[in-house]
Design an enzyme around this catalytic site. Structure first.
Site, PDB file in Angstrom:
ATOM      1  N   CYS A   1       0.856  -1.179   0.000  1.00 42.29           N
ATOM      2  CA  CYS A   1       0.000   0.000   0.000  1.00 42.29           C
ATOM      3  C   CYS A   1       0.890   1.225   0.000  1.00 42.29           C
ATOM      4  CB  CYS A   1      -0.881   0.010   1.230  1.00 42.29           C
ATOM      5  SG  CYS A   1      -1.763  -1.533   1.467  1.00 42.29           S
TER       6      CYS A   1
ATOM      7  N   ARG B   1       1.909   2.037  -6.287  1.00 39.57           N
ATOM      8  CA  ARG B   1       2.070   0.973  -5.285  1.00 39.57           C
ATOM      9  C   ARG B   1       0.795   0.133  -5.113  1.00 39.57           C
ATOM     10  NH1 ARG B   1       6.430   1.781  -1.839  1.00 39.57           N
ATOM     11  NH2 ARG B   1       5.421   0.578  -0.204  1.00 39.57           N
TER      12      ARG B   1
ATOM     13  N   TRP C   1      -3.631  -1.896  -1.498  1.00 39.79           N
ATOM     14  CA  TRP C   1      -3.551  -3.077  -2.374  1.00 39.79           C
ATOM     15  C   TRP C   1      -3.898  -4.247  -1.456  1.00 39.79           C
ATOM     16  CZ3 TRP C   1      -3.246  -3.613  -7.455  1.00 39.79           C
ATOM     17  CH2 TRP C   1      -2.904  -4.866  -7.980  1.00 39.79           C
TER      18      TRP C   1
ATOM     19  N   ASN D   1       0.548   0.263   6.179  1.00 37.23           N
ATOM     20  CA  ASN D   1       1.071  -0.513   5.052  1.00 37.23           C
ATOM     21  C   ASN D   1       1.815  -1.697   5.651  1.00 37.23           C
ATOM     22  OD1 ASN D   1       2.340  -1.457   2.727  1.00 37.23           O
ATOM     23  ND2 ASN D   1       3.966   0.085   2.834  1.00 37.23           N
ATOM     24  N   GLY D   2       1.553  -2.904   5.126  1.00 35.64           N
ATOM     25  CA  GLY D   2       2.241  -4.089   5.641  1.00 35.64           C
ATOM     26  C   GLY D   2       1.231  -5.131   6.091  1.00 35.64           C
TER      27      GLY D   2
ATOM     28  N   GLU E   1      10.545 -19.905 -18.637  1.00 37.68           N
ATOM     29  CA  GLU E   1      10.305 -18.552 -18.132  1.00 37.68           C
ATOM     30  C   GLU E   1      11.467 -17.630 -18.521  1.00 37.68           C
ATOM     31  OE1 GLU E   1       7.921 -16.942 -17.238  1.00 37.68           O
ATOM     32  OE2 GLU E   1       8.681 -15.250 -16.100  1.00 37.68           O
TER      33      GLU E   1
ATOM     34  N   LYS F   1      10.952 -14.313 -20.798  1.00 34.42           N
ATOM     35  CA  LYS F   1      11.381 -12.964 -20.368  1.00 34.42           C
ATOM     36  C   LYS F   1      12.231 -12.337 -21.452  1.00 34.42           C
ATOM     37  CE  LYS F   1       9.188 -12.299 -18.034  1.00 34.42           C
ATOM     38  NZ  LYS F   1       8.159 -13.055 -17.454  1.00 34.42           N
TER      39      LYS F   1
ATOM     40  N   GLU G   1      10.261 -11.426 -24.706  1.00 30.15           N
ATOM     41  CA  GLU G   1       9.318 -10.327 -24.511  1.00 30.15           C
ATOM     42  C   GLU G   1       9.980  -8.958 -24.602  1.00 30.15           C
ATOM     43  OE1 GLU G   1       7.767 -11.743 -20.611  1.00 30.15           O
ATOM     44  OE2 GLU G   1       5.895 -10.937 -21.380  1.00 30.15           O
TER      45      GLU G   1
ATOM     46  N   HIS H   1      16.797 -34.753 -29.330  1.00 27.48           N
ATOM     47  CA  HIS H   1      15.719 -35.259 -30.179  1.00 27.48           C
ATOM     48  C   HIS H   1      15.342 -34.271 -31.287  1.00 27.48           C
ATOM     49  CE1 HIS H   1      15.226 -38.752 -27.656  1.00 27.48           C
ATOM     50  NE2 HIS H   1      15.241 -37.957 -26.594  1.00 27.48           N
TER      51      HIS H   1
ATOM     52  N   LYS I   1      -0.403  -5.518 -20.439  1.00 29.49           N
ATOM     53  CA  LYS I   1      -0.240  -6.097 -19.100  1.00 29.49           C
ATOM     54  C   LYS I   1      -1.362  -7.074 -18.780  1.00 29.49           C
ATOM     55  CE  LYS I   1       1.832  -6.719 -15.255  1.00 29.49           C
ATOM     56  NZ  LYS I   1       2.965  -7.646 -15.364  1.00 29.49           N
TER      57      LYS I   1
HETATM   58  C1  F6R Z   1       4.813 -12.544 -19.258  1.00 36.82           C
HETATM   59  C2  F6R Z   1       3.470 -12.171 -18.866  1.00 36.82           C
HETATM   60  C3  F6R Z   1       2.331 -12.905 -19.475  1.00 36.82           C
HETATM   61  C4  F6R Z   1       1.271 -13.213 -18.410  1.00 36.82           C
HETATM   62  C5  F6R Z   1       0.020 -13.835 -19.066  1.00 36.82           C
HETATM   63  C6  F6R Z   1      -1.007 -14.230 -18.043  1.00 36.82           C
HETATM   64  O1  F6R Z   1       5.772 -11.768 -18.652  1.00 36.82           O
HETATM   65  O2  F6R Z   1       3.276 -11.299 -18.061  1.00 36.82           O
HETATM   66  O3  F6R Z   1       2.745 -14.061 -20.119  1.00 36.82           O
HETATM   67  O4  F6R Z   1       1.814 -14.086 -17.492  1.00 36.82           O
HETATM   68  O5  F6R Z   1      -0.541 -12.919 -19.965  1.00 36.82           O
HETATM   69  O6  F6R Z   1      -1.407 -13.125 -17.313  1.00 36.82           O
HETATM   70  P1  F6R Z   1      -2.074 -13.270 -15.896  1.00 36.82           P
HETATM   71  O7  F6R Z   1      -1.090 -13.884 -14.991  1.00 36.82           O
HETATM   72  O8  F6R Z   1      -2.454 -11.881 -15.507  1.00 36.82           O
HETATM   73  O9  F6R Z   1      -3.267 -14.157 -16.070  1.00 36.82           O
END
Ligand code: F6R
Length: 605
Positions: free
Chosen positions: A2, A27, A77, A101-102, A481, A485, A488, A504, A600
């Site tokens: 928060c 935040r 949050w 906050n916490g 992963e 990263k 992306e 393979h 996002k």
């Molecule tokens: C990768 C990323 C995406 C999300 C995916 C699912 O860095 O952020 O691959 O992981 O779009 O999103 P959520 O977790 O919000 O369902």
């Protein structure tokens, strides 16, 4: 995660609080609130609103506060209790208001005790206990500051607290432990409080960044700080000039800040959920696992990688058959669903359309459901029968980092919880698992020199014809992963592969311009993975090895620490992979926080 702000002075307090909260919106912002007390009028006015700060602004549009006074404000949050007005801060007792906050880890014990004394709680939050505890202590302790001091002594957990009370109209009492709290003063005798620099830039030249265990009292023109009952004088530090920079807390990018934040958010994820070597998941139904023989984990993207990681743990540790589904595939495959399966949807945002639809299918087929999610009150949270919030705080970088970390940690806790119920681990084994999980926050701290080292070696990886990230067991999803990263935010082609699968097919691609990032943990299948990497070295592939064991054959090498549990190695390597992607992206001049073509929250199919 928060955000809190506080002000003592003569200016229009509402505006200062609203402007401060706006700066802290990064935040988290599922709800917000403020309380204001003017000197000539000992009434405390308070306001709360669900959603962004603009809603609080609307709520307070007819309110002005003139003359000398005090004010506190909060943007929330959710971690305990839904984002509703009742759960929004400030929380109040009979004559005092608090923002926090916490997480108060022992809030249940305090609450039960106060309830026995007749206190009726309104909210589902941990915060509300602070204000009632304070007022309760003040029944026998006549000095309000002493009562505050005694209140803080009883709190276990992380907190930045601002408390105002009609019992002492001119003062803000404050306390800080494990989450940030900054105090600033200026030549106008104003006192400013904040969770980070951004709200006080321009209002003071320097600030005091409080140490854990610090508490105190502030009034117009005067602040006193204490630690362990003794008065202290925290040093002052110049404030940054740039607000945008301050919001990123000194980091260049939100993603970078979020990588560094992982240690702290992991602490929040675990907080209150581990006691006496056991996992306590009070948020879920006690009977959630009754009659469950199978687990279905379902998610997209990074969250899917968390699911894959957890599938190894559910099978190995909790001896429970586990399937992992990509949500967009699951939706249309007419899955056969048995009622003895628990469906776990994993999502940072809680709004991903594919995951939401998959969850609906599971529910419509009568399956028990659990959401592992970062955003309370999101569509997925509202739909699932049971919810565990990951408590990562708002994640701004499009490339997910801390959300993944907290998902894996939460799932690991679910695995241990189930293992305990099913008695698949001996008491000693469970103790060791718990000991290992508690080490994770420390492991996630980025060690000095690591980012510099990765920055230096990242220049080797700007050309070439692609990347293979390889690993075995949980290091296979970690490889996936790492590759995700990198692609992306660098726009370079990268694939994650199970080390043993390279022979393979993909090994045909290996030459000196193909980069292999090899994950070589010491606690699981080291020799097998090493052989796979040697096969790549033998074909002149360019290898970057990450391992606690020296690996002379590689072109680049990062030595990790000597951990005793493979999941501890997992989290250490995760940070390296995140920083690796970040450094390559920066070198290429890409927009780290908002990479091209991505959003996002993916609320479309
Ligand atoms: C990768 C990323 C995406 C999300 C995916 C699912 O860095 O952020 O691959 O992981 O779009 O999103 P959520 O977790 O919000 O369902």
């Amino acid at each position: 995660m928060c955000g809190i702000v506080g002000y003592i002075g003569k200016k229009e307090k509402k505006e200062i609080i609203l402007n401060g909260l706006k700066e802290l919106e990064y935040r988290g912002y599922d709800s917000s609130g403020m309380a204001v007390m003017e000197k000539e009028n000992d009434n405390i006015e308070y306001f709360k609103a669900v959603g962004k700060i603009k809603n609080l602004k609307e709520k307070t549009k007819d309110f002005t506060s003139n003359g000398q006074g005090i004010a506190i404000g909060h943007t929330r949050w959710a971690t305990h209790g839904k984002p509703t007005e009742i759960n929004a801060h400030p929380h109040y007792g009979e004559y005092s208001f608090v923002i926090h906050n916490g997480i108060i880890e022992n809030y249940k014990e305090i609450k039960e005790d106060l309830e026995k004394k007749g206190v009726k709680f309104l909210s589902q939050t941990d915060t509300e206990v602070i204000v009632y505890l304070f007022e309760n202590i003040l029944k026998t302790e006549t000095n309000p500051f002493k009562a505050f001091e005694k209140t803080v002594e009883k709190l276990i957990g992380s907190f930045a607290i601002l408390l105002i009370t009609k019992a002492n109209e001119d003062k803000i009492f404050f306390a800080k432990n494990a989450v940030p709290l900054i105090v600033a003063t200026n030549e106008n005798n104003e006192i400013l409080f904040s969770s980070s620099d951004a709200p006080i830039i321009g209002m003071a030249n320097d600030a005091m960044y409080l140490d854990d265990g610090t508490y105190g009292e502030a009034e117009f023109g005067k602040v006193r700080f204490f630690k362990n009952g003794k008065e202290i004088h925290p040093p002052r530090k110049a404030l940054p000039k740039d607000r945008n920079f301050a919001q990123k807390e000194g980091f260049r990018f939100f993603m970078e800040k979020e990588i560094y934040e992982q240690s702290d958010v992991a602490t929040e994820t675990l907080m209150g959920r581990i006691k006496n070597d056991q996992i306590h998941l009070d948020e879920i139904d006690l009977n959630m696992f009754d009659g469950i023989n199978n687990i279905i984990l379902c998610a997209c993207g990074t969250s899917y990688h968390a699911a894959l990681t957890a599938s190894y743990l559910f099978e190995r540790v909790a001896k429970t058959r586990t399937k992992v589904e990509i949500a967009s595939e699951f939706r249309y495959k007419d899955p056969v669903l048995d009622k003895d399966s628990l469906f776990i949807a994993i999502s940072q945002s809680g709004e991903t359309a594919d995951t939401l639809e998959a969850l609906k299918i599971a529910k419509n087929n009568g399956l028990k459901t659990l959401a592992i999610c970062n955003v309370d009150n999101s569509s997925i949270v509202r739909l699932a029968n049971n919810v565990l919030l990951t408590r990562a705080g708002i994640e701004k970088g499009v490339a997910s980092t801390k959300a993944f970390t907290t998902q894996v940690l939460t799932l690991w806790m679910v695995v241990l919880y189930l293992a305990h119920i099913k008695k698949t681990l001996s008491e000693n084994e469970l103790k060791n698992e718990v000991k290992s999980i508690l080490k994770v926050p420390k492991i996630l701290k980025v060690p000095d020199g690591l980012q510099d080292k990765i920055h230096r070696l990242s220049k080797h990886y700007l050309h070439g014809h692609g990347f293979f990230f390889i690993g075995r067991d949980v290091f296979f999803p970690l490889a996936l992963e790492g590759a995700l990263k990198l692609k992306e935010i660098s726009y370079l082609h990268a694939e994650g592969y199970a080390s043993g699968e390279m022979k393979h097919g993909p090994i045909a691609l290996v030459d000196e311009r193909l980069f292999t990032i090899a994950l070589l943990p010491q606690n699981i299948l080291y020799d097998k993975t090493r052989s796979n990497v040697e096969e790549i070295v033998a074909r002149d592939g360019f290898v970057f090895a990450i391992s606690p064991k020296e690996f002379d054959l590689s072109d680049d090498f990062i030595k990790t620490s000597d951990q005793k549990h493979y999941m501890c190695e997992f989290f250490e390597m995760l940070v390296i992979l995140q920083l690796f992607a970040l450094e390559i992206s920066i070198r290429l001049g890409n927009d780290v926080d908002m990479p091209r073509n991505l959003a996002k929250s993916v609320t479309v199919e």
